[in-house]
Enzyme design. Structure first.
Site, PDB file in Angstrom:
ATOM      1  N   GLY A 138       7.381  34.091 -19.726  1.00  0.00           N
ATOM      2  CA  GLY A 138       8.392  33.957 -20.756  1.00  0.00           C
ATOM      3  C   GLY A 138       8.324  32.790 -21.410  1.00  0.00           C
ATOM      4  O   GLY A 138       7.700  31.715 -21.079  1.00  0.00           O
ATOM      5  N   GLN A 198      11.976  26.010 -26.197  1.00  0.00           N
ATOM      6  CA  GLN A 198      10.737  25.339 -25.698  1.00  0.00           C
ATOM      7  C   GLN A 198       9.755  25.086 -26.901  1.00  0.00           C
ATOM      8  O   GLN A 198       8.742  24.371 -26.395  1.00  0.00           O
ATOM      9  CB  GLN A 198       9.907  26.400 -24.655  1.00  0.00           C
ATOM     10  N   CYS A 218       7.563  27.213 -15.008  1.00  0.00           N
ATOM     11  CA  CYS A 218       7.931  27.062 -16.306  1.00  0.00           C
ATOM     12  C   CYS A 218       6.997  26.439 -17.244  1.00  0.00           C
ATOM     13  O   CYS A 218       6.343  25.549 -16.756  1.00  0.00           O
ATOM     14  CB  CYS A 218       9.356  26.368 -16.523  1.00  0.00           C
ATOM     15  N   LEU A 219       6.833  27.145 -18.457  1.00  0.00           N
ATOM     16  CA  LEU A 219       5.637  26.425 -19.229  1.00  0.00           C
ATOM     17  C   LEU A 219       6.265  25.054 -19.620  1.00  0.00           C
ATOM     18  O   LEU A 219       4.995  24.434 -20.134  1.00  0.00           O
ATOM     19  CB  LEU A 219       5.472  27.463 -20.481  1.00  0.00           C
ATOM     20  N   HIS A 262      16.319  33.117 -16.242  1.00  0.00           N
ATOM     21  CA  HIS A 262      15.579  32.030 -16.143  1.00  0.00           C
ATOM     22  C   HIS A 262      15.644  31.623 -17.825  1.00  0.00           C
ATOM     23  O   HIS A 262      15.776  30.562 -18.321  1.00  0.00           O
ATOM     24  CB  HIS A 262      14.444  32.061 -15.628  1.00  0.00           C
ATOM     25  N   GLU A 263      15.263  32.711 -18.792  1.00  0.00           N
ATOM     26  CA  GLU A 263      14.945  32.529 -19.980  1.00  0.00           C
ATOM     27  C   GLU A 263      16.620  32.194 -20.790  1.00  0.00           C
ATOM     28  O   GLU A 263      16.606  31.484 -21.708  1.00  0.00           O
ATOM     29  CB  GLU A 263      14.376  33.736 -20.880  1.00  0.00           C
ATOM     30  N   HIS A 276      17.582  28.599 -20.550  1.00  0.00           N
ATOM     31  CA  HIS A 276      17.070  27.972 -21.400  1.00  0.00           C
ATOM     32  C   HIS A 276      17.743  27.612 -22.756  1.00  0.00           C
ATOM     33  O   HIS A 276      17.828  26.515 -23.272  1.00  0.00           O
ATOM     34  CB  HIS A 276      15.437  28.167 -22.039  1.00  0.00           C
TER      35      HIS A 276
END
Ligand code: NI
Length: 175
Positions: free
Chosen positions: A49, A54, A97-98, A139-140, A143
């Site tokens: 994701g 991000q 998470c990236l 989660h996304e 963000h």
């Protein structure tokens, strides 16, 4: 998908990751290009994701692909998402998470969610997400509201992870 560009993924702590994003006004060619770049960047990382902030784009858009590793890819582009229902049942997954590389911690969230959103053609949908998909879309969506999964952890754990990430950013800046 021609002319895709890898975008730079911001690492926590970064002010972009703490802000509320603006809705996408028009799902146009520029947004489709952004979505394609985000998918390419997510697969390259690799991750399941990636959300607009991000990559420094403060718009309500994210991409996910939660397909089994052995299965066919299942890329989804989700624009202006809104949760319309959540289950009382919860699920706990080790989330990563990236923007917080190589850190995995358990987070408990509703096991099932219904979400309305626009796709890359501007068409509206309302889908139910379960299992890993449910965790990923929540989660996304977080963000887009400036919330990271470490915000669900204890203050102490969050501080430890944040100092680790500061060190990592210093190392990356040196290279
Ligand atoms: Ni993330």
């Amino acid at each position: 998908m021609p002319h895709m560009t890898l975008r730079n993924i911001l690492i926590h702590p970064d002010p972009h990751l703490k802000k509320v994003c603006k809705p996408v006004r028009n799902v146009d060619a520029k947004i489709r290009k952004l979505a394609d770049d985000m998918l390419e960047t997510m697969y390259d990382a690799p991750g399941i994701g990636l959300a607009g902030p991000q990559v420094g784009v403060m718009k309500r858009i994210f991409v996910i692909d939660c397909a089994d590793k052995d299965g066919a890819p299942d890329p989804m582009i989700i624009i202006n998402p809104e949760i319309t229902w959540v289950s009382e049942d919860v699920n706990t997954y080790d989330e990563g998470c990236l923007s917080i590389p190589e850190i995995y911690e358990p987070v408990t969230r509703p096991a099932l969610v219904r979400m309305s959103y626009l796709d890359a053609d501007g068409k509206s949908h309302e889908d139910e997400f379960d299992e890993l998909y449910a965790t990923a879309v929540q989660h996304e969506l977080d963000h887009l509201d400036g919330i990271l999964f470490i915000d669900y952890l204890s203050k102490m754990k969050r501080a430890m992870i944040t100092s680790k990430m500061k060190k990592l950013k210093k190392e990356l800046a040196r290279d």
